[in-house]
Each structure stands twice: as C-alpha cells, then as structure tokens.
Design a protein around this motif. Structure first.
Motif, short mmCIF file in Angstrom:
data_model
loop_
_atom_site.label_atom_id
_atom_site.label_comp_id
_atom_site.label_asym_id
_atom_site.label_seq_id
_atom_site.Cartn_x
_atom_site.Cartn_y
_atom_site.Cartn_z
N SER A 82 39.41 40.43 46.88
CA SER A 82 38.70 40.02 48.09
C SER A 82 38.59 41.19 49.08
CB SER A 82 39.43 38.84 48.72
OG SER A 82 38.69 38.30 49.77
N ALA B 68 38.96 35.85 50.97
CA ALA B 68 39.19 34.63 50.20
C ALA B 68 40.57 34.70 49.57
CB ALA B 68 38.11 34.49 49.13
N PRO B 69 41.32 33.61 49.61
CA PRO B 69 40.95 32.30 50.14
C PRO B 69 41.09 32.25 51.66
CG PRO B 69 43.16 32.23 49.21
CD PRO B 69 42.64 33.62 48.97
#
Length: 195
Positions: free
Chosen positions: A105, A160-161
């Motif tokens: 991410s 993310a998350p």
C-alpha cells in the motif's frame, strides 16, 4: 520528479543495514519473505513516521511527533518488507522488520504521489486511535522532515486497509480529512467524558 523523499538520519540507515546483514535479526523476524528470499536486499525510500495526537472537537490543533523512520526493503525488482527504526536515548536504532498490506500500500501511494504535479515531501502519518496510516504529502519540500504539522493544503493518502468510511488510496486535503477523522473519534470521546 516533484515528490521529495527526505534523507534519513545516517544512524537510522546504518542500523537497518546492520539488521539486514545479521542472520539472527533476519531469521528472528516475523517476515517469511526476508527468511526465504535469495539475493541482496536493500533499504530504500526512507519515510519519517509521525504520529497524530490530540484529535478533538474542541478546536485545538492536533500535534504530531516523530516516532521513527521506515524503510521499504527491496529484493530484486520488488519491495518485500519494511524496516522500522526508533529514537532511543543513544540515538536511532533498528526496531523491527515487518511485511503485509502496508508495504504494498505504501508503494502504491508513493506511485500515486509521483503523478501529482506539485512538489511535495513524503512522510507517513499514523493515527493510532483509528488504526490508520496515511502517506502525508507535505507542501513544504525543504522543511525539516522530523517536525511540523499537517497544513490544511497538505495531502493525505490513507493506506489500505483504511478505516470504514475513509477511502484508501485517494488523496484527501488535510482540511477535508481531518474533520472526518475528528467526527469518527467524537462518539468515543463523548462516551469517555464524565457526566
């Protein structure tokens, strides 16, 4: 490239290089990728990690504090893990290796940031109360990476998350995302206030 990745303190980099060179540190890590991959590994893209404190509805500005530097660990053509350092009374020291969704991410958010035409300084901003980590794109490129507050025009890209209701991998101006985070925390703060 308008994205500026600030240089990490030399002792922080040295501590990560020493940990990567230590079979004990690599094999003790909870990172199967580091234990199983063959070939040289290198720490890249150092990002100062700031923690956002004091998010309240009271109108007081939040505070940030530098808690460490994070390096993405490259093996071959991909990032496989990350290494965190922390500030100790003796200076910067290696903290731990990790892998998981924040590694990919972070890489994705950095690629997004490179597409923005304005010059920006890359940092990470952690919001522990929301279990949230963002790429903080600070408009003051020449600023000391170890200090400062998010300006209203700075951008935050939640990694993310992300918490429910907050879009990951979308660049949000601080002036828009900070009220959302404050609102998310308001019910917990109201419940915690004595009657």
């Amino acid at each position: 490239m308008p994205l500026h990745v600030p240089p990490a303190p030399a002792p922080a980099l040295r501590s990560v290089l020493a940990a990567l060179g230590s079979p004990t540190a690599v094999h003790a890590a909870h990172t199967p990728a580091l234990r199983t991959l063959q070939g040289p590994m290198s720490p890249e893209l150092p990002l100062p990690v700031h923690v956002l404190d004091r998010i309240t509805n009271g109108g007081r500005p939040p505070r940030t504090r530098l808690t460490g530097w994070r390096f993405l660990i490259r093996c071959g053509d991909r990032f496989v893990a990350a290494a965190d350092t922390m500030l100790t009374p003796d200076g910067w020291a290696f903290s731990h290796f990790f892998e998981g969704p924040y590694v990919t991410s972070t890489e994705r958010a950095l690629r997004q940031a490179e597409a923005i035409s304005a010059p920006l300084q890359a940092r990470l901003l952690s919001v522990p109360e929301l279990y949230m980590l963002t790429l903080w794109l600070h408009g003051a490129v020449g600023a000391d990476a170890a200090s400062g507050l998010p300006a209203a025009t700075d951008l935050l890209i939640p990694l993310a998350p992300a918490p429910p209701g907050i879009a990951a991998h979308r660049a949000h101006p601080v002036s828009e995302l900070l009220p959302v985070m404050t609102h998310r925390l308001a019910p917990a703060q109201v419940l915690a206030t004595p009657a």
